[in-house]
Design a protein around this motif. Structure first.
Motif, PDB file in Angstrom:
ATOM      1  N   LYS B  64       0.849  -1.201   0.000  1.00  0.00           N
ATOM      2  CA  LYS B  64       0.000   0.000   0.000  1.00  0.00           C
ATOM      3  C   LYS B  64       0.880   1.244   0.000  1.00  0.00           C
ATOM      4  O   LYS B  64       2.023   1.222   0.462  1.00  0.00           O
ATOM      5  N   GLU B  65       0.285   2.366  -0.461  1.00  0.00           N
ATOM      6  CA  GLU B  65       1.053   3.607  -0.454  1.00  0.00           C
ATOM      7  C   GLU B  65       1.231   4.097   0.981  1.00  0.00           C
ATOM      8  O   GLU B  65       0.293   4.070   1.773  1.00  0.00           O
ATOM      9  N   ASP B  66       2.454   4.523   1.289  1.00  0.00           N
ATOM     10  CA  ASP B  66       2.757   4.996   2.639  1.00  0.00           C
ATOM     11  C   ASP B  66       2.542   6.506   2.682  1.00  0.00           C
ATOM     12  O   ASP B  66       3.330   7.265   2.136  1.00  0.00           O
ATOM     13  N   SER B 234      -0.537   1.674   5.156  1.00  0.00           N
ATOM     14  CA  SER B 234       0.565   0.762   4.849  1.00  0.00           C
ATOM     15  C   SER B 234       1.144   0.107   6.107  1.00  0.00           C
ATOM     16  O   SER B 234       0.421  -0.247   7.023  1.00  0.00           O
TER      17      SER B 234
END
Lengths: 167, 328
Positions: B64-66, B234
């Motif tokens: 996932k995007e942080d 994330s």
């Protein structure tokens, strides 16, 4: 062990300096928590695990949490200007001088002392220092112990009265 | 010396890996228990009956995007999830998880380290878990996070006092703060028989300490989106999850050690007994979560201060009186 002492000393001094030099009060509070950890480390080095655990449980785990909570509630980021108060400077100077004199006297007079009385290191390790601490608190030092608890009770009742008062 | 060092490192690795695995698979167990209680199937797709689901979840969270919010306090925002995980993982260092075993002529205690203040070590560390939540809530710079953080802080301080007091009865009976001594004191009878009230208080207060339903005011979905971890994504979000589930395992292990006789038991190997008992206490926690609705905030505070705290104090006094009466 000596190396550990220096590690803890560096952490303690560094974090104590950061407490008073940081602009953000929350960061200061967190450095104070770090300082308490270093102090707990000293207690462990002195074979006082009970005090070390209490240091973390009471100071880092309870009191500092309240401090952090209050700082978060106050929203201090809006206060930009720091006011200089001459009274504060004066009081701080007096306390600083008293502490400095006290520390100097202790360092000059103090030498390496071994525990006196019937409690030798071997005996303390055998019984466990928590038990000895408890025994002393309830026999020899019962009066200061009780006075401290009465003070705490007074503080609790006082806090209750303040909280109850409707403004 | 070298043998001791190697044994110690192996023990630490086993405990660490076991705790992380347990935390991961507890998410699956929780979903399965929830499904059973709500008459569903739960996760079924990944692996046999969803056995690979935690790994799939982990991989998903990893990719996932942080996101770090623009107004967030950068360092504290990253630090908070780490602080949330460390106390949970460190607490296990003093818990004895099996009888001492003999390897190559050396006796190896199945406990990472036997501190003479074991219980206080656990309490001290569990009181630090609050920082992860509070700092995460503050550093996110979002109103939901801040409200969740403040709520959680007030709640955890309130429930920490009964939590500590509930253990004192056990300490009085065992006469020692070291966990291995407390376990060996229970070889004849478990402390839950002497301390049923203490056990109940610890169970309830530790549920509140972990912010689980019915005490999850800090992340009440209906009012606060997700509470203190609203802004997290994330692996940072995953860290909060690992911390929470590791805390469940650790608290169950503490309950087993203090009240349910630790690793002691007939026939089966001691480690197995320990795992079985921990599993059952974990099930109690999960059962609580999916049975009770969330408390209102004033109810929560009233319950902690006006019911649990006096009850814990009364428990100590009664225990002391009985111990004097029977001259123990």
């Amino acid at each position: 062990m000596e190396a550990l002492f220096y590690v803890f000393s560096i952490i303690a001094v560094f974090s104590a300096l950061m407490v008073i030099s940081m602009k953000n009060p929350l960061t200061s509070a967190l450095y104070l928590v770090l300082c308490f950890f270093a102090l707990a480390g000293f207690y462990v080095l002195l074979d006082m695990q009970f005090l070390a655990a209490m240091q973390i449980l009471v100071y880092a785990g309870a009191i500092m949490v309240l401090v952090v909570l209050i700082i978060m509630l106050l929203n201090l980021s809006k206060i930009k200007k720091i006011k200089m108060d001459l009274h504060q400077v004066f009081i701080a100077m007096v306390i600083f001088i008293i502490l400095l004199v006290e520390i100097t006297i202790y360092i000059l007079n103090g030498s390496l002392k071994k525990p006196t009385g019937i409690y030798t290191h071997a005996l303390i390790n055998k019984i466990g220092n928590t038990q000895i601490l408890g025994e002393f608190l309830f026999t020899k030092y019962i009066f200061p112990f009780e006075v401290a608890s009465v003070f705490l009770l007074v503080a609790i009742i006082g806090a209750y009265l303040f909280a109850k008062k409707k403004y | 010396m070298i043998f001791w060092l190697i044994a110690e490192i192996i023990k630490i690795l086993i405990v660490f890996a076991g705790l992380l695995m347990a935390a991961a698979y507890l998410t699956l167990l929780e979903r399965k228990v929830a499904a059973k209680i709500q008459n569903r199937m739960g996760p079924m797709e990944a692996g046999f009956h969803g056995l690979l689901q935690p790994i799939a979840d982990g991989i998903k969270l990893f990719f996932k995007e942080d996101i770090i919010p623009a107004d967030a306090d950068g360092i504290l925002f990253i630090l908070a999830p780490i602080i949330a995980v460390i106390p949970a993982l460190t607490t296990f260092a003093v818990i004895p998880f099996g009888a001492p075993v003999k390897i190559l002529g050396h006796t190896v205690p199945l406990q990472i380290t036997d501190v003479n203040i074991g219980i206080l070590f656990i309490l001290a560390l569990s009181s630090l878990g609050i920082y992860g939540v509070v700092l995460g809530g503050w550093a996110s710079n979002s109103k939901y996070s801040l409200l969740g953080g403040i709520r959680t802080a007030a709640q955890m301080i309130s429930y920490e006092i009964p939590l500590v007091l509930s253990i004192i009865g056990v300490i009085m009976i065992a006469g020692d703060l070291s966990l291995s001594k407390i376990v060996s004191e229970q070889s004849h009878i478990w402390f839950i028989v002497y301390q049923p009230v203490g056990f109940m208080i610890y169970l309830i207060a530790s549920t509140a300490e972990m912010n689980r339903v019915p005490f999850d005011l800090g992340e009440a979905e209906g009012e606060l989106v997700a509470g203190f971890h609203t802004e997290y994504s994330s692996m940072k979000f995953a860290f909060y999850f690992i911390g929470e589930y590791a805390q469940i395992v650790v608290n169950s292990a503490v309950i087993v050690t203090l009240f349910l006789g630790g690793w002691q038991g007939p026939l089966l190997p001691s480690v197995l007994w320990f795992l079985i008992k921990v599993f059952f206490v974990v099930l109690i926690y999960l059962w609580l979560r999916w049975t009770y609705p969330r408390l209102r905030y004033d109810e929560l505070m009233d319950f902690g201060w006006k019911f649990l705290l006096p009850l814990a104090l009364a428990n100590i006094i009664v225990t002391g009186f009985i111990m004097i009466l029977i001259n123990k």
